[in-house]
Write a protein that holds these residues in place. Sequence first.
Motif, short mmCIF file in Angstrom:
data_model
loop_
_atom_site.label_atom_id
_atom_site.label_comp_id
_atom_site.label_asym_id
_atom_site.label_seq_id
_atom_site.Cartn_x
_atom_site.Cartn_y
_atom_site.Cartn_z
N ASP A 1 13.11 -26.20 -4.32
CA ASP A 1 11.65 -26.20 -4.38
C ASP A 1 11.03 -24.85 -4.06
OD1 ASP A 1 11.71 -28.82 -5.09
OD2 ASP A 1 11.19 -29.61 -3.11
N ALA A 2 11.76 -23.98 -3.35
CA ALA A 2 11.22 -22.68 -2.99
C ALA A 2 11.07 -21.85 -4.25
CB ALA A 2 12.14 -21.97 -2.01
N ALA A 3 9.84 -21.57 -4.63
CA ALA A 3 9.56 -20.80 -5.85
C ALA A 3 9.90 -19.34 -5.61
CB ALA A 3 8.10 -20.95 -6.23
N PRO A 4 10.42 -18.67 -6.65
CA PRO A 4 10.69 -17.24 -6.49
C PRO A 4 9.38 -16.48 -6.29
CG PRO A 4 10.97 -17.92 -8.78
CD PRO A 4 10.73 -19.16 -7.97
N ALA A 5 9.49 -15.36 -5.61
CA ALA A 5 8.31 -14.54 -5.35
C ALA A 5 7.72 -14.09 -6.68
CB ALA A 5 8.69 -13.33 -4.51
N PRO A 6 6.39 -14.07 -6.82
CA PRO A 6 5.78 -13.63 -8.07
C PRO A 6 6.09 -12.15 -8.33
CG PRO A 6 4.11 -13.93 -6.37
CD PRO A 6 5.42 -14.42 -5.80
N GLY B 1 12.25 -1.75 -3.91
CA GLY B 1 13.16 -2.86 -3.64
C GLY B 1 12.70 -4.20 -4.19
N LYS B 2 11.54 -4.22 -4.85
CA LYS B 2 10.98 -5.46 -5.38
C LYS B 2 10.94 -5.42 -6.91
CE LYS B 2 8.07 -6.03 -1.34
NZ LYS B 2 6.71 -5.94 -0.82
N PRO B 3 11.01 -6.59 -7.54
CA PRO B 3 10.91 -6.62 -9.01
C PRO B 3 9.46 -6.43 -9.46
CG PRO B 3 11.18 -8.85 -8.15
CD PRO B 3 11.29 -7.91 -6.97
N VAL B 4 9.30 -5.72 -10.58
CA VAL B 4 7.99 -5.53 -11.21
C VAL B 4 8.16 -5.65 -12.72
CG1 VAL B 4 7.08 -4.02 -9.39
CG2 VAL B 4 8.19 -3.02 -11.39
N SER C 1 10.99 -5.01 -17.32
CA SER C 1 11.08 -5.57 -15.96
C SER C 1 12.28 -4.96 -15.27
CB SER C 1 11.18 -7.10 -16.01
OG SER C 1 12.30 -7.50 -16.77
N GLY C 2 12.17 -4.80 -13.96
CA GLY C 2 13.26 -4.22 -13.17
C GLY C 2 12.85 -4.12 -11.72
N VAL C 3 13.72 -3.50 -10.93
CA VAL C 3 13.49 -3.35 -9.50
C VAL C 3 13.12 -1.90 -9.22
CG1 VAL C 3 14.56 -3.51 -7.21
CG2 VAL C 3 15.10 -5.21 -8.97
N VAL C 4 12.05 -1.67 -8.47
CA VAL C 4 11.58 -0.32 -8.16
C VAL C 4 12.56 0.33 -7.19
CG1 VAL C 4 9.71 1.06 -7.19
CG2 VAL C 4 9.18 -1.02 -8.49
N TYR C 5 12.92 1.55 -7.51
CA TYR C 5 13.90 2.31 -6.73
C TYR C 5 13.37 3.71 -6.46
CZ TYR C 5 18.32 4.56 -5.49
OH TYR C 5 19.30 5.26 -4.84
N ASP C 6 13.67 4.23 -5.29
CA ASP C 6 13.26 5.57 -4.88
C ASP C 6 14.52 6.40 -4.59
OD1 ASP C 6 12.20 7.85 -3.74
OD2 ASP C 6 11.43 6.85 -1.95
N PRO C 7 15.07 7.08 -5.62
CA PRO C 7 16.32 7.82 -5.41
C PRO C 7 16.18 8.95 -4.39
CG PRO C 7 15.43 8.28 -7.59
CD PRO C 7 14.58 7.20 -6.99
N ARG D 1 15.43 0.19 -11.71
CA ARG D 1 16.86 -0.11 -11.83
C ARG D 1 16.99 -1.54 -12.30
NH1 ARG D 1 20.54 3.14 -7.70
NH2 ARG D 1 20.12 5.15 -8.67
N ASN D 2 18.16 -1.87 -12.83
CA ASN D 2 18.43 -3.22 -13.37
C ASN D 2 17.35 -3.60 -14.37
OD1 ASN D 2 20.69 -3.53 -11.59
ND2 ASN D 2 19.23 -3.95 -9.96
N ALA D 3 16.92 -2.62 -15.17
CA ALA D 3 15.83 -2.83 -16.11
C ALA D 3 16.27 -3.66 -17.31
CB ALA D 3 15.29 -1.49 -16.59
N ARG D 4 15.32 -4.44 -17.80
CA ARG D 4 15.50 -5.21 -19.03
C ARG D 4 14.27 -4.94 -19.89
NH1 ARG D 4 14.51 -10.65 -21.15
NH2 ARG D 4 16.14 -11.01 -22.65
#
Length: 179
Positions: A36-41, A59-62, A130-136, A151-154
């Motif tokens: 039931d726990a919905a994923p974070a928007p 570190g979060k998806p956008v 869509s992907g996860v924000v990264y700060d190299p 990162r992990n972009a689609r």
Amino acid sequence: MRGRFHLGALAGGLAIIAAGTATAPAMARQAKARHDAAPAPVATLDVAAFQTQAPQYVGKPVRIEGCYITSANSGGADCAAFRIADLPGQVDWNGAVPLDGPTMEEASFHKAQQICGDTGKHEQCQAEVSGVVYDPFGDMGVQGQRNFELRNARIHWLAEPAPHKADHRHVGNERSASR
């Protein structure tokens, strides 16, 4: 002796079953709670908003809207926004979000390399990413200005693929055959 053994085994088996039945509802409640726990928007941004707001999303998806995939090569690609006044043959970027190639979804990465290798604004390269924000630089301990990437972009392609030339010939043959 034989009768006692069976009764003892039966009593032990019943105790095990009773213990298992008592924990089953608790396990079902835990599984339901996890389900039931919905994923974070996921935050949806355009390129300009990403450039100003990226630090809060590390570190979060956008999801990045309204861009064109450009400069695709073995190292990655860019999700670029163009200014309204772009002229054919001239690059006038309004900004770009780098996409990390080694972590990109494989199908997205291959298609980008096949059709979006230059810096131009091409309809077939229109996309959302869509992907996860990264700060190299932050990971390397560099202070000052950051260069955020995904990162992990689609890539979610928005343009319809161009029809194949063979399709046009086939349609033409049907017309001449029906005459």
